[in-house]
Design a protein around this motif. Structure first.
Motif, PDB file in Angstrom:
ATOM      1  N   ARG A   1      -3.484   2.463 -18.248  1.00  0.00           N
ATOM      2  CA  ARG A   1      -3.040   2.739 -19.774  1.00  0.00           C
ATOM      3  C   ARG A   1      -2.453   1.267 -20.109  1.00  0.00           C
ATOM      4  O   ARG A   1      -2.512   0.949 -21.287  1.00  0.00           O
ATOM      5  N   GLU A   2      -1.560   0.824 -19.364  1.00  0.00           N
ATOM      6  CA  GLU A   2      -0.816  -0.128 -19.657  1.00  0.00           C
ATOM      7  C   GLU A   2      -1.725  -1.250 -19.993  1.00  0.00           C
ATOM      8  O   GLU A   2      -1.314  -2.307 -20.970  1.00  0.00           O
ATOM      9  N   ALA A   3      -2.541  -1.732 -18.922  1.00  0.00           N
ATOM     10  CA  ALA A   3      -3.725  -2.636 -19.139  1.00  0.00           C
ATOM     11  C   ALA A   3      -4.407  -2.660 -20.426  1.00  0.00           C
ATOM     12  O   ALA A   3      -4.584  -3.682 -20.965  1.00  0.00           O
ATOM     13  N   ASP A   4      -4.628  -1.201 -20.667  1.00  0.00           N
ATOM     14  CA  ASP A   4      -5.750  -0.961 -21.939  1.00  0.00           C
ATOM     15  C   ASP A   4      -4.777  -1.575 -23.267  1.00  0.00           C
ATOM     16  O   ASP A   4      -5.403  -1.923 -24.261  1.00  0.00           O
TER      17      ASP A   4
ATOM     18  N   THR B   1       0.812  -1.199  -0.082  1.00  0.00           N
ATOM     19  CA  THR B   1       0.097  -0.058   0.034  1.00  0.00           C
ATOM     20  C   THR B   1       0.999   1.196  -0.069  1.00  0.00           C
ATOM     21  O   THR B   1       1.839   1.247   0.717  1.00  0.00           O
ATOM     22  N   ALA B   2       0.522   2.122  -0.775  1.00  0.00           N
ATOM     23  CA  ALA B   2       1.261   3.466  -0.859  1.00  0.00           C
ATOM     24  C   ALA B   2       0.343   4.680  -0.535  1.00  0.00           C
ATOM     25  O   ALA B   2      -0.798   4.671  -1.057  1.00  0.00           O
ATOM     26  N   LEU B   3       0.538   5.608   0.430  1.00  0.00           N
ATOM     27  CA  LEU B   3      -0.205   6.678   0.901  1.00  0.00           C
ATOM     28  C   LEU B   3       0.502   7.856   0.259  1.00  0.00           C
ATOM     29  O   LEU B   3       1.759   8.271   0.227  1.00  0.00           O
ATOM     30  N   LEU B   4      -0.085   8.362  -0.933  1.00  0.00           N
ATOM     31  CA  LEU B   4       0.372   9.342  -1.819  1.00  0.00           C
ATOM     32  C   LEU B   4      -0.401  10.516  -1.936  1.00  0.00           C
ATOM     33  O   LEU B   4      -1.796  10.362  -1.617  1.00  0.00           O
ATOM     34  N   PRO B   5       0.095  11.958  -2.057  1.00  0.00           N
ATOM     35  CA  PRO B   5      -0.673  12.951  -2.701  1.00  0.00           C
ATOM     36  C   PRO B   5      -1.724  12.579  -3.522  1.00  0.00           C
ATOM     37  O   PRO B   5      -1.198  11.761  -4.621  1.00  0.00           O
ATOM     38  N   MET B   6      -2.844  13.087  -3.717  1.00  0.00           N
ATOM     39  CA  MET B   6      -3.656  12.800  -4.694  1.00  0.00           C
ATOM     40  C   MET B   6      -3.225  12.855  -6.001  1.00  0.00           C
ATOM     41  O   MET B   6      -3.540  11.941  -6.658  1.00  0.00           O
ATOM     42  N   PRO B   7      -2.812  14.046  -6.561  1.00  0.00           N
ATOM     43  CA  PRO B   7      -2.035  13.974  -7.918  1.00  0.00           C
ATOM     44  C   PRO B   7      -1.140  12.660  -8.259  1.00  0.00           C
ATOM     45  O   PRO B   7      -1.328  12.200  -9.293  1.00  0.00           O
ATOM     46  N   GLN B   8      -0.135  12.662  -7.405  1.00  0.00           N
ATOM     47  CA  GLN B   8       0.441  11.400  -7.832  1.00  0.00           C
ATOM     48  C   GLN B   8      -0.246  10.046  -7.676  1.00  0.00           C
ATOM     49  O   GLN B   8       0.239   9.200  -8.619  1.00  0.00           O
ATOM     50  N   GLY B   9      -0.990   9.923  -6.721  1.00  0.00           N
ATOM     51  CA  GLY B   9      -1.690   8.463  -6.670  1.00  0.00           C
ATOM     52  C   GLY B   9      -2.648   8.412  -7.645  1.00  0.00           C
ATOM     53  O   GLY B   9      -2.529   7.431  -8.448  1.00  0.00           O
ATOM     54  N   VAL B  10      -3.340   9.578  -8.407  1.00  0.00           N
ATOM     55  CA  VAL B  10      -4.419   9.136  -9.502  1.00  0.00           C
ATOM     56  C   VAL B  10      -3.169   8.896 -10.505  1.00  0.00           C
ATOM     57  O   VAL B  10      -3.646   8.223 -11.530  1.00  0.00           O
ATOM     58  N   SER B  11      -2.117   9.413 -10.840  1.00  0.00           N
ATOM     59  CA  SER B  11      -1.300   9.543 -12.064  1.00  0.00           C
ATOM     60  C   SER B  11      -0.716   8.258 -11.986  1.00  0.00           C
ATOM     61  O   SER B  11      -0.646   7.452 -12.999  1.00  0.00           O
ATOM     62  N   VAL B  12      -0.496   7.425 -10.796  1.00  0.00           N
ATOM     63  CA  VAL B  12       0.213   6.051 -10.837  1.00  0.00           C
ATOM     64  C   VAL B  12      -0.891   5.058 -11.275  1.00  0.00           C
ATOM     65  O   VAL B  12      -0.820   4.331 -12.219  1.00  0.00           O
ATOM     66  N   TYR B  13      -2.130   5.358 -10.641  1.00  0.00           N
ATOM     67  CA  TYR B  13      -3.225   4.410 -11.290  1.00  0.00           C
ATOM     68  C   TYR B  13      -3.472   4.536 -12.804  1.00  0.00           C
ATOM     69  O   TYR B  13      -3.727   3.492 -13.368  1.00  0.00           O
TER      70      TYR B  13
ATOM     71  N   GLU C   1       7.158  -4.407 -12.319  1.00  0.00           N
ATOM     72  CA  GLU C   1       8.357  -4.103 -13.135  1.00  0.00           C
ATOM     73  C   GLU C   1       8.876  -2.753 -12.861  1.00  0.00           C
ATOM     74  O   GLU C   1      10.170  -2.501 -13.135  1.00  0.00           O
ATOM     75  N   ARG C   2       8.032  -1.919 -12.913  1.00  0.00           N
ATOM     76  CA  ARG C   2       8.536  -0.280 -12.973  1.00  0.00           C
ATOM     77  C   ARG C   2       9.370   0.046 -11.372  1.00  0.00           C
ATOM     78  O   ARG C   2      10.004   0.928 -11.650  1.00  0.00           O
ATOM     79  N   VAL C   3       8.751  -0.795 -10.560  1.00  0.00           N
ATOM     80  CA  VAL C   3       9.459  -0.428  -9.238  1.00  0.00           C
ATOM     81  C   VAL C   3      10.878  -1.119  -8.886  1.00  0.00           C
ATOM     82  O   VAL C   3      11.771  -0.471  -8.474  1.00  0.00           O
TER      83      VAL C   3
ATOM     84  N   VAL D   1      -2.399  -7.607 -15.274  1.00  0.00           N
ATOM     85  CA  VAL D   1      -1.304  -6.519 -16.204  1.00  0.00           C
ATOM     86  C   VAL D   1      -1.010  -5.248 -15.292  1.00  0.00           C
ATOM     87  O   VAL D   1       0.334  -4.822 -15.138  1.00  0.00           O
ATOM     88  N   MET D   2      -2.037  -4.840 -14.523  1.00  0.00           N
ATOM     89  CA  MET D   2      -1.591  -3.669 -13.663  1.00  0.00           C
ATOM     90  C   MET D   2      -0.714  -4.077 -12.486  1.00  0.00           C
ATOM     91  O   MET D   2       0.405  -3.154 -12.214  1.00  0.00           O
ATOM     92  N   ALA D   3      -0.842  -5.207 -11.955  1.00  0.00           N
ATOM     93  CA  ALA D   3       0.013  -5.653 -10.855  1.00  0.00           C
ATOM     94  C   ALA D   3       1.443  -6.087 -11.359  1.00  0.00           C
ATOM     95  O   ALA D   3       2.339  -5.495 -10.833  1.00  0.00           O
TER      96      ALA D   3
END
Length: 421
Positions: free
Chosen positions: A199-202, A182-194, A220-222, A213-215
């Motif tokens: 987009r990758e899943a699409d 779990t990551a607690l992030l500021p709203m803009p960063q959290g939304v952008s990560v998701y 992979e990116r981390v 795919v999202m998991a």
């Protein structure tokens, strides 16, 4: 008794018990606030500096509630707010119109306000107890948040800015050998990560589900490695040789996670050890054949040396304070080093930072014992004289009787585990 009750009577009884739980929570809050007042008055009379009064009290309260000590501060702050500043919320809790959690949400959303505004929010939310009927957690939270913003928008905005400093990441066990990262992030960063993961899943059409795919993309990116590459594994052998190399089904244990099935443990080790893209290391540990306890190590240093600190991590797994499941951050002396407490496995404890600091308050003491099988026990005594016991978790593997092992076998295992001089 209950088998003679009809359905309506059973429902009524469930409802009565739920209201009783809320009333009990209200009484706990009142008693907690009174204990806080009493303790601080006693310490003031004894000349304790104001900044140190009440130190460790939150942990005492949590232990009395059989709760994790790092939640004690929340219980204490909740009680202070209800009793001294929010009488309507306290009354609604006592009457069973609010659950303890929903009362906590109201207190939490009002925390950024000054006392006068907090009392206004309290009255608007809970003076009419009937208005609380039918409201779920999200509705309660949203209503309290809206009133807080109306009363003092600057305070709400300031709190949002400060919250960014609390960003963090943590992991906890999930069923079936999975984990919640779990990551607690500021709203803009959290939304952008998701959004990036979506987009990758699409764009992916290789047969995996969107969630898979999202998991995998997150991993992979981390980590910088493909999700199908076995992760490097340091096998601290919290697994028996019979389980690792033979067909024994005794569970293994992952420090900080808990037990995992033997087959899963063998697969993890095998994949890491045989895949050229990964690497694995092995550490030998010795457990007592009857109790499953790790055996003793000792040092003359004040600071626990690396090997002994690792030993405490593996033996204790999580913070040794009763009911605390927090990760180990400190390696501490049960009997303080300043009072000639040895730097040893017997006197050593793995603890989280909060619990380590709390037990330094006046009136706290910890004693440790180890029985003939090496089973390590710590007893925590609080300033009121209440005692709470913590036993180190048993290592993986089957319990055996000492009849299967000679005294020479046991002594040899213990001797082999001692660090070189």
């Amino acid at each position: 008794m209950f088998d003679t009750m009809d359905e309506a009577a059973l429902i009524d009884r469930i409802s009565v018990l739920e209201r009783a739980k809320s009333a009990a929570a209200a009484e706990q809050a009142v008693l907690t606030a009174q204990l806080d007042t009493t303790r601080r008055a006693r310490e003031a009379a004894a000349g304790v500096p104001a900044a140190k009064r009440g130190k460790g009290l939150g942990s005492e309260i949590a232990l009395a509630r059989r709760d994790s000590p790092n939640r004690g501060g929340r219980h204490l702050g909740f009680a202070r707010a209800l009793v001294h500043e929010m009488p309507h919320t306290l009354a609604a809790l006592k009457a069973g119109r609010l659950s303890e959690w929903r009362a906590t949400l109201i207190v939490r959303e009002s925390a950024c306000l000054d006392v006068a505004d907090r009392r206004v929010l309290d009255a608007r939310m809970c003076a009419d107890q009937a208005s609380l009927d039918g409201k779920g957690d999200k509705r309660i939270e949203a209503d309290a948040k809206a009133i807080a913003y109306e009363l003092d928008p600057h305070a709400v905005v300031d709190r949002a800015v400060r919250a960014e400093s609390e960003r963090s990441v943590w992991v906890r066990p999930a069923p079936d050998n999975m984990t919640y990262a779990t990551a607690l992030l500021p709203m803009p960063q959290g939304v952008s990560v998701y959004a990036a993961l979506r987009r990758e899943a699409d764009a992916c059409g290789d047969g995996r589900s969107r969630n898979q795919v999202m998991a995998d993309t997150l991993v992979e990116r981390v980590t910088g490695r493909p999700a199908d590459v076995p992760v490097p594994v340091a096998v601290d052998l919290v697994i028996t040789d019979e389980t690792l190399l033979g067909g024994d089904q005794a569970a293994a244990r992952v420090p900080g996670y808990g037990p995992i099935p033997a087959a899963v443990a063998r697969r993890l080790v095998n994949r890491a050890a045989t895949d050229a893209r990964s690497r694995a290391t092995l550490r030998r540990l010795y457990r007592h054949p009857r109790s499953g306890a790790l055996v003793a190590m000792e040092s003359r240093a004040r600071i626990f040396p690396k090997g002994l600190a690792k030993f405490l991590d593996l033996r204790d797994d999580t913070c040794r304070t009763p009911y605390c499941d927090a990760p180990i951050r400190h390696h501490d002396h049960a009997r303080p080093h300043r009072r000639d407490g040895p730097t040893s496995a017997l006197n050593g404890l793995g603890e989280c930072a909060h619990c380590n600091y709390s037990k330094e308050a006046p009136g706290w003491s910890v004693t440790t014992t180890s029985d003939e099988t090496g089973c390590h026990t710590a007893e925590f005594t609080t300033p009121t004289g209440a005692r709470h016991t913590s036993v180190a978790p048993r290592m993986p593997g089957r319990q055996t009787t000492l009849a299967l092992y000679s005294a020479v076998d046991v002594r040899l295992a213990l001797a082999l585990s001692e660090p070189a001089a």
